[in-house]
Design a protein around this motif. Structure first.
Motif, short mmCIF file in Angstrom:
data_model
loop_
_atom_site.label_atom_id
_atom_site.label_comp_id
_atom_site.label_asym_id
_atom_site.label_seq_id
_atom_site.Cartn_x
_atom_site.Cartn_y
_atom_site.Cartn_z
N PRO A 151 0.84 -1.20 0.00
CA PRO A 151 0.00 0.00 0.00
C PRO A 151 0.88 1.26 0.00
CG PRO A 151 -0.82 -1.59 1.59
CD PRO A 151 0.51 -2.11 1.09
N GLY A 184 -5.49 -7.61 -3.98
CA GLY A 184 -5.30 -6.17 -3.92
C GLY A 184 -5.88 -5.46 -5.13
N GLN A 185 -5.64 -4.14 -5.19
CA GLN A 185 -6.13 -3.34 -6.30
C GLN A 185 -5.03 -2.39 -6.78
OE1 GLN A 185 -9.71 -1.29 -5.11
NE2 GLN A 185 -10.95 -3.05 -5.71
N THR A 208 -8.92 0.59 -12.91
CA THR A 208 -8.53 -0.03 -11.65
C THR A 208 -8.77 -1.52 -11.76
OG1 THR A 208 -8.99 1.97 -10.38
CG2 THR A 208 -8.90 -0.12 -9.16
N GLY A 252 -8.52 -5.51 -10.02
CA GLY A 252 -8.62 -6.20 -8.75
C GLY A 252 -8.49 -7.70 -8.94
N VAL A 285 -4.22 0.90 -4.73
CA VAL A 285 -5.43 1.48 -4.15
C VAL A 285 -5.76 0.70 -2.88
CG1 VAL A 285 -7.88 1.90 -4.54
CG2 VAL A 285 -6.26 2.10 -6.45
N GLY A 286 -6.00 1.40 -1.80
CA GLY A 286 -6.42 0.75 -0.57
C GLY A 286 -5.28 0.33 0.33
N ASP A 287 -5.63 -0.48 1.33
CA ASP A 287 -4.69 -0.86 2.39
C ASP A 287 -4.12 -2.26 2.25
OD1 ASP A 287 -5.15 1.60 3.61
OD2 ASP A 287 -6.83 0.83 4.78
N GLU A 288 -4.44 -2.96 1.18
CA GLU A 288 -3.98 -4.34 0.98
C GLU A 288 -2.88 -4.38 -0.08
OE1 GLU A 288 -5.82 -8.57 -0.66
OE2 GLU A 288 -7.15 -6.88 -0.34
N CYS A 295 -0.95 -5.53 -3.31
CA CYS A 295 -1.43 -6.02 -4.60
C CYS A 295 -0.39 -7.00 -5.14
CB CYS A 295 -1.62 -4.87 -5.57
SG CYS A 295 -2.28 -5.35 -7.18
#
Length: 120
Positions: free
Chosen positions: A42, A70-71, A83, A85, A101-104, A106
């Motif tokens: 992230p 993830g993204q 985007t 995923g 993108v986000g907290d995970e 990728c």
């Protein structure tokens, strides 16, 4: 005809870290070409964490890949943006930036563009 070849990304032949510990690329080499698994943390962004290694204004690698988790958003130099995923397959031509993108983290498997990726 060549015999069966089995390699595992769990035991990569090469590991390339991204700048600032923002991820890594793990590679295996097959006679037909390299296969890579990239883990992007992230906050990772190509223009911040790979551009200094590549030395180009945008990513000039062509990618054929599959998103495991993830993204990631990819923006082409012409402004087109998408985007991706988990479960998405993509073909991405040269000339792009990308970011997580986000907290995970990728994780992406790539059959084309990682052989020379993040190589100083």
């Amino acid at each position: 005809m060549a015999g069966l070849v089995v390699k595992s990304l769990s035991s990569p032949e090469e590991v390339r870290p991204f700048k600032d510990g923002m991820g890594k690329l793990e590679l295996v080499d097959l006679a037909s070409g390299g296969v890579g698994r990239a883990t992007f943390q992230p906050g990772w962004r190509w223009s911040e964490h790979v551009k200094p290694i590549a030395g180009t204004d945008s990513c000039l690698a062509s990618h054929v890949g599959y998103v495991i988790s993830g993204q990631m958003t990819i923006r082409m130099d012409d402004g087109e943006q998408v985007t991706l995923g988990p479960g998405d397959y993509m073909r991405c031509p040269p000339g792009h930036d990308a970011w997580i993108v986000g907290d995970e983290p990728c994780v992406v498997i790539d059959w084309q563009g990682f052989v020379d990726y993040a190589k100083g």
